[in-house]
Write a protein that holds these residues in place. Structure first.
Motif, PDB file in Angstrom:
ATOM      1  N   GLY B  49       0.821  -1.220   0.000  1.00 27.68           N
ATOM      2  CA  GLY B  49       0.000   0.000   0.000  1.00 27.68           C
ATOM      3  C   GLY B  49       0.849   1.262   0.000  1.00 27.68           C
ATOM      4  O   GLY B  49       0.440   2.295  -0.556  1.00 27.68           O
ATOM      5  N   GLU B  50       2.034   1.168   0.614  1.00 25.91           N
ATOM      6  CA  GLU B  50       2.918   2.351   0.660  1.00 25.91           C
ATOM      7  C   GLU B  50       3.422   2.717  -0.744  1.00 25.91           C
ATOM      8  O   GLU B  50       3.718   3.870  -1.017  1.00 25.91           O
ATOM      9  N   PHE B  51       3.529   1.698  -1.616  1.00 29.46           N
ATOM     10  CA  PHE B  51       3.939   1.959  -2.998  1.00 29.46           C
ATOM     11  C   PHE B  51       2.903   2.858  -3.678  1.00 29.46           C
ATOM     12  O   PHE B  51       3.235   3.711  -4.488  1.00 29.46           O
ATOM     13  N   VAL B  52       1.632   2.611  -3.335  1.00 24.82           N
ATOM     14  CA  VAL B  52       0.539   3.413  -3.897  1.00 24.82           C
ATOM     15  C   VAL B  52       0.703   4.871  -3.447  1.00 24.82           C
ATOM     16  O   VAL B  52       0.609   5.812  -4.251  1.00 24.82           O
ATOM     17  N   ILE B  53       0.969   5.034  -2.141  1.00 25.02           N
ATOM     18  CA  ILE B  53       1.112   6.384  -1.569  1.00 25.02           C
ATOM     19  C   ILE B  53       2.317   7.099  -2.192  1.00 25.02           C
ATOM     20  O   ILE B  53       2.233   8.268  -2.595  1.00 25.02           O
TER      21      ILE B  53
END
Lengths: 237, 297
Positions: B49-53
């Motif tokens: 999910g951090e990749f998305v952010i």
């Protein structure tokens, strides 16, 4: 000339040797068999030649080059194909996809279409089942697919482990008959528990026991050996 | 009068279901990256999910620096792929030396730690930040039904991305090699496939998919620091329901859960939807632990 030479090989798992000082030579365009009882070290030897087993001592030489420490995929790239006893197919992929992946290496990919037609000609059943998922095929068909996939890499050396495992004798015989014709085009090294079939197709045979080669020779020479007669051919001397 | 009311309810439900499919495509896109990486890398990437952010943050930073928005977002998505590649080549290298359950367990801790670190850094450096792509048209009417333009565009981005991924995995030799490696690593090596290289490629693809999910989410709503773990949770829910090693499973499960999510929020309210989704996960774990669509890669 030797296509493959195994010299003083000690190999095994987690630092423990299963093979002890194994020497083996395979001449070009011959069929060589390694026979022995279950647990004698045949599969470990083939796995070591393919790079799946840690080599602790000795050398493996293919086409004059040392390949002892190459990765399995690098050995495939040099022209060695392997059909493991478990077949190791891709069950959720079609027959044709399995075959195409056999030609993954750059040297094989150039001839992909040509190889595919040759394999279909060699095993017509694979052509009929080209869109079927590999996992849904019978044992014999899967074995043909595994051999076909190996042939797709256009190998110089084809290594087959326990071809007859789990197959009806008639199917095994049919596959062996096909293999006999292959030695004109390539070299075959096979490990086999079924001694009679190995004797039928081989030019030269190695006998293994407890991780060591205990005898070797042509089928004619070995069939005269009292050790082989009593231990493997069921002949009482 | 009753007939008209029923027609209105039916029409409303169609809109809800289509809205759910569009949201589901986003979920699928979010989950395929996670599933690909777990399938081949054996690592459940909790920092997904951090990749998305991070994609959202890089996009905004580049656009603010004067980059063309299209180029900026494309570059950010590519960088997200590179981040995946870097994760495989650096912090996860020691993890691969472990075997079996230890690899999975240590991989979980490493990626969870990474998620916390990235969340801390992004929240600290970019407070109040959000990435949102505005669509000039508010609503689009199709056959008498009204849809949010942003949801349609987001769904389209997700659909095209998933379709291209399927084409890549199904038609190209490298894609087939990835699927092969997902199914049987020994069989792959026997074919001359470098499984480690495929794993690195899968991490790059996983990062790329997360980057595209960021764009899809940015179009539909917004991407903010601090929501990475929530996005990872959604990806996990989809992965578990579809089959955590099945790309096709993730795609179908994403759409299915998107529809369930939309219907549940329409009928019961938003606050209950996550409970329902988690309930589905529990039922799947109890009755089909391998996932509803496990099998096909």
């Amino acid at each position: 000339m030797d296509l493959l030479a195994v010299e003083g090989l000690r190999a095994g798992y987690k630092g423990l040797n299963v093979l002890w000082d194994v020497d083996l030579n395979v001449k070009k365009n011959t069929i060589v068999s390694v026979i022995g009882s279950n647990g004698s070290g045949k599969t470990t030897l083939l796995n070591a030649i393919m790079g799946f087993v840690e080599v602790n001592k000795g050398e493996i030489i293919f086409n004059g080059n040392k390949i002892t420490h190459l990765k399995p995929q690098e050995r495939v790239g040099l022209g060695i194909a392997y059909v493991p006893s478990e077949r190791e197919l891709f069950p959720e992929m079609t027959v044709e996809d399995n075959l195409m992946l056999g030609a993954y290496t750059p040297r094989a990919r150039k001839h992909l279409r040509e190889s595919l037609s040759q394999v279909y000609e060699f095993f017509p059943i694979l052509s009929e089942r080209r869109n079927q998922l590999a996992g849904t095929m019978s044992g014999g068909e899967q074995q043909m697919l595994a051999i076909g996939r190996a042939l797709m890499s256009r190998p110089e050396l084809l290594i087959l482990d326990e071809l007859s495992t789990g197959l009806a004798p008639a199917i095994t015989l049919r596959i062996y008959r096909k293999l006999e014709g292959l030695s004109e085009r390539m070299t075959v090294l096979l490990a086999e528990q079924n001694i009679h079939q190995a004797f039928m197709v081989s030019d030269y045979i190695y006998v293994m026991e407890n991780g060591k080669i205990i005898a070797s020779g042509s089928p004619d020479e070995l069939s005269e050996s009292s050790l082989i007669k009593s231990a493997y051919l069921g002949v009482k001397g | 009068m009753i007939h008209e009311t029923l027609q209105a309810i039916a029409g409303g439900m169609v809109e809800v279901v289509i809205d759910g499919i569009l949201f589901g495509l986003q979920l699928s896109l979010l989950a395929v990256g996670l599933v690909l990486i777990f399938g081949l890398g054996g690592i459940l990437n909790l920092a997904h999910g951090e990749f998305v952010i991070i994609t959202g943050i890089i996009s905004v930073v580049l656009i603010s620096s004067g980059w063309n928005p299209f180029i900026a977002i494309s570059a950010a998505i590519f960088l997200s792929g590179l981040l995946g590649l870097a994760l495989d080549r650096t912090v996860l290298r020691p993890v691969y030396k472990l075997k079996g359950e230890m690899e999975v367990l240590v991989g979980l801790f490493v990626t969870l730690g990474l998620a916390f670190i990235l969340e801390g850094i992004t929240s600290y450096l970019f407070p109040g930040f959000y990435f949102s792509v505005r669509i000039p048209v508010e609503t689009i009417n199709i056959m008498g039904l009204s849809f949010r333009a942003s949801a349609l565009v987001s769904g389209l981005i997700s659909f095209v991305s998933l379709y291209l991924l399927l084409i890549f995995l199904g038609r190209t030799m490298t894609g087939k090699a990835i699927r092969a490696a997902l199914q049987n690593q020994t069989g792959s090596r026997v074919c001359g496939i470098d499984v480690e290289r495929m794993r690195t490629l899968v991490f790059f693809l996983g990062g790329l998919m997360a980057g595209l999910a960021s764009l899809a989410k940015g179009v539909a709503s917004s991407v903010e620091p601090g929501s990475g773990l929530e996005l990872t949770s959604y990806a996990l829910i989809v992965g578990v329901v579809g089959g955590v090693r099945s790309v096709y499973g993730a795609m179908v499960a994403g759409v299915l859960l998107g529809v369930v999510n939309a219907i549940a929020s329409y009928l019961l309210g938003t606050y209950l939807t996550l409970i329902i989704l988690l309930g589905i996960v529990v039922v799947v774990i109890l009755y089909k632990p391998s996932g509803l669509f496990a099998g096909g890669v």
